[in-house]
Design a protein around this motif. Structure first.
Motif, short mmCIF file in Angstrom:
data_model
loop_
_atom_site.label_atom_id
_atom_site.label_comp_id
_atom_site.label_asym_id
_atom_site.label_seq_id
_atom_site.Cartn_x
_atom_site.Cartn_y
_atom_site.Cartn_z
N LYS A 129 20.82 -30.97 33.93
CA LYS A 129 20.14 -31.42 32.71
C LYS A 129 20.42 -30.50 31.54
CE LYS A 129 16.24 -33.44 35.27
NZ LYS A 129 14.78 -33.34 35.51
N ASP A 130 20.57 -31.09 30.36
CA ASP A 130 20.82 -30.31 29.15
C ASP A 130 19.71 -29.30 28.88
OD1 ASP A 130 23.21 -31.58 28.65
OD2 ASP A 130 22.38 -32.98 27.18
N SER A 131 18.49 -29.62 29.30
CA SER A 131 17.34 -28.76 29.02
C SER A 131 17.19 -27.61 30.01
CB SER A 131 16.06 -29.60 29.03
OG SER A 131 15.88 -30.22 30.30
N LYS A 163 27.35 -27.83 26.67
CA LYS A 163 27.22 -29.01 27.53
C LYS A 163 28.44 -29.19 28.45
CE LYS A 163 24.40 -31.65 24.25
NZ LYS A 163 24.30 -32.92 23.47
N ASP A 164 29.53 -28.49 28.13
CA ASP A 164 30.77 -28.62 28.89
C ASP A 164 31.19 -27.26 29.42
OD1 ASP A 164 31.10 -31.39 28.35
OD2 ASP A 164 31.90 -30.89 26.38
N ILE A 184 43.62 -26.35 32.60
CA ILE A 184 42.21 -26.01 32.41
C ILE A 184 41.45 -27.33 32.46
CG2 ILE A 184 40.50 -25.11 30.80
CD1 ILE A 184 42.73 -23.31 29.65
N ASP A 185 40.52 -27.46 33.39
CA ASP A 185 39.76 -28.70 33.53
C ASP A 185 38.39 -28.55 32.90
OD1 ASP A 185 41.78 -30.05 34.85
OD2 ASP A 185 41.09 -29.43 36.84
N ILE A 186 37.96 -29.59 32.17
CA ILE A 186 36.68 -29.60 31.47
C ILE A 186 35.74 -30.57 32.16
CG2 ILE A 186 35.56 -29.75 29.22
CD1 ILE A 186 37.97 -27.81 29.30
N TYR A 187 34.53 -30.09 32.48
CA TYR A 187 33.52 -30.91 33.14
C TYR A 187 32.27 -30.99 32.25
CZ TYR A 187 36.29 -30.32 37.40
OH TYR A 187 37.31 -30.32 38.32
N HIS A 188 31.70 -32.18 32.20
CA HIS A 188 30.46 -32.40 31.46
C HIS A 188 29.29 -32.10 32.39
CE1 HIS A 188 28.58 -33.72 27.83
NE2 HIS A 188 27.90 -34.69 28.40
N LEU A 189 28.45 -31.14 32.03
CA LEU A 189 27.40 -30.68 32.93
C LEU A 189 26.37 -31.77 33.23
CD1 LEU A 189 26.79 -27.09 31.48
CD2 LEU A 189 27.93 -27.67 33.62
N LEU A 230 28.10 -16.92 34.76
CA LEU A 230 27.81 -17.40 33.42
C LEU A 230 26.33 -17.78 33.35
CD1 LEU A 230 30.82 -19.84 32.81
CD2 LEU A 230 30.56 -17.55 31.84
N LEU A 231 25.79 -17.75 32.15
CA LEU A 231 24.40 -18.18 31.94
C LEU A 231 24.39 -19.22 30.84
CD1 LEU A 231 21.36 -17.73 32.66
CD2 LEU A 231 21.31 -16.15 30.73
N ARG A 232 23.87 -20.41 31.15
CA ARG A 232 23.71 -21.46 30.14
C ARG A 232 22.22 -21.62 29.86
NH1 ARG A 232 23.69 -27.25 29.61
NH2 ARG A 232 21.93 -27.15 31.06
N GLU A 233 21.82 -21.31 28.62
CA GLU A 233 20.43 -21.53 28.22
C GLU A 233 20.28 -22.99 27.82
OE1 GLU A 233 18.31 -18.45 26.00
OE2 GLU A 233 20.20 -17.34 25.91
N GLY A 234 19.22 -23.62 28.30
CA GLY A 234 19.00 -25.03 28.07
C GLY A 234 18.87 -25.38 26.60
N ILE A 235 19.31 -26.58 26.27
CA ILE A 235 19.26 -27.07 24.90
C ILE A 235 17.92 -27.75 24.68
CG2 ILE A 235 20.37 -28.61 23.23
CD1 ILE A 235 22.92 -28.34 25.07
N ARG A 236 17.17 -27.25 23.73
CA ARG A 236 15.84 -27.80 23.43
C ARG A 236 15.92 -28.74 22.24
NH1 ARG A 236 13.64 -26.68 28.17
NH2 ARG A 236 13.86 -24.46 28.70
N HIS A 237 15.37 -29.94 22.40
CA HIS A 237 15.36 -30.91 21.32
C HIS A 237 13.99 -30.88 20.63
CE1 HIS A 237 19.18 -32.58 22.64
NE2 HIS A 237 18.70 -32.61 23.86
N GLU A 238 14.03 -30.82 19.31
CA GLU A 238 12.77 -30.78 18.54
C GLU A 238 12.11 -32.15 18.53
OE1 GLU A 238 11.53 -28.04 17.43
OE2 GLU A 238 13.27 -26.80 17.89
#
Length: 328
Positions: free
Chosen positions: A28-30, A74-75, A86-91, A320-328
């Motif tokens: 999840k993006d979040s 997100k990728d 180099i392969d790109i994946y959508h999380l 790696l660390l991905r911090e979640g994307i918060r939507h307002e």
């Protein structure tokens, strides 16, 4: 259905199932996720950085030694020296969305904040290539033998790159892609990090067959001259920072040192599992991976004590660390 017809149907089903692309679990993006890149099996393990609960495992069915998160968070892009792609994946979907042609010999890849590009070093071609977010090559430079470690100076739009088989760290201006500075360092230097105001460059190293490296070297980014050495035996090969300071992995002794740049002999350290290659910091925590034990350790960097352990895929080689994307 007779036996022959059943067997034929089963074989056809298995064959057709293998025709579809491998689609991984959604992230999840979040979600905040800690990502372990597992070299021995070509997989990614996703964990919750709070409690190390496993979120997902991705078997990529390809060789993987490293990865970078793209600017959209997100990728994720993955690579290996033996694979030209180099392969790109959508999380959020778990799908491979594109491949970039980069050539055999990739040694490192980082996502740059200064100009929203991806820098890729190649130890076979002795080049660094800058891609945009769509995989289009913007610039390629011939820079010397076996470029490997990179660190970005976001304040001054610079990129420092170590040349493993030369006694050099070069400084590239990211506004015009020109080499502006060369710093003389020991041969086989690996691992770079800057202090908070980018006035000092910390350089690690493995050493060679004749002598093993026991020190972190600190250089002025203004003059390029060495200012001091910090004794961190043995083989300080990589760095990270968090809210508690600057740290290095002493690969030869399986230790993580909390660095004090005001003294020579470093005394604050903790031992983790064998063969640690990767560690990453977040707030008052550090996460370190044991390549041999296939484990991840969560460390309280105030007390320098291990708080949690978790299993990951075989051969964790980068974090790696991905911090979640918060939507307002």
């Amino acid at each position: 259905m007779n036996r022959i017809a059943f067997v034929s149907t089963l074989v056809l089903f298995l064959f057709c199932t293998g025709c579809f692309p491998n689609k991984m679990s959604h992230i999840k993006d979040s979600e905040n996720v800690l990502i372990s890149i597992n070299k021995k099996v070509g997989s990614l393990t996703f964990l919750d950085p709070h409690d190390l609960h496993k979120v997902a495992d991705w078997d990529l069915n390809r060789d993987v030694s490293g990865a970078a998160l793209l600017q959209n968070e997100k990728d994720i892009a993955v690579y290996h020296p033996v694979d030209p792609n180099i392969d790109i994946y959508h999380l959020s979907t778990g799908e491979k969305v594109k491949s970039w042609k980069a050539g055999v010999g990739i040694t490192n890849m980082i996502s740059l904040k200064s100009n929203h590009t991806i820098a890729v070093t190649n130890g076979k071609k002795n080049t660094i290539t800058f891609f945009d977010q769509k995989g289009i090559v913007l610039k390629q430079l011939n820079i010397g033998k076996n470029p490997i470690s990179m660190v970005e100076d976001t304040t001054h739009h610079k990129l420092f790159v170590s040349l493993f088989n030369e006694r050099k760290v070069i400084n590239i201006n990211l506004d015009n892609y020109k080499v502006e500075q060369t710093i003389e360092v020991p041969n086989t230097s690996i691992g770079l990090i800057l202090n908070n105001d980018a006035s000092e460059l910390f350089v690690g190293g493995h050493g060679n067959g004749e002598s093993e490296n026991e020190d972190v070297k600190v250089y002025s980014t203004t003059t390029g001259k060495k200012q001091k050495s910090l004794h961190t035996p043995l083989m300080p090969i990589s760095f990270f920072k968090n809210d508690d300071g600057l740290f290095t992995i002493a690969h030869g002794t399986n230790q993580i040192y909390k660095l004090d740049p005001t003294v020579v002999n470093q005394t604050k350290f903790i031992e983790v599992g064998s063969n640690p290659y990767a560690a990453i910091g977040f707030k008052h925590s550090a996460y370190a991976a044991s390549y041999d034990l296939n484990k991840l350790y969560q460390i309280n960097t105030k007390t320098m004590k291990i708080e949690k352990e978790a299993a990951v895929g075989r051969g964790p080689f980068q974090l790696l660390l991905r911090e979640g994307i918060r939507h307002e």
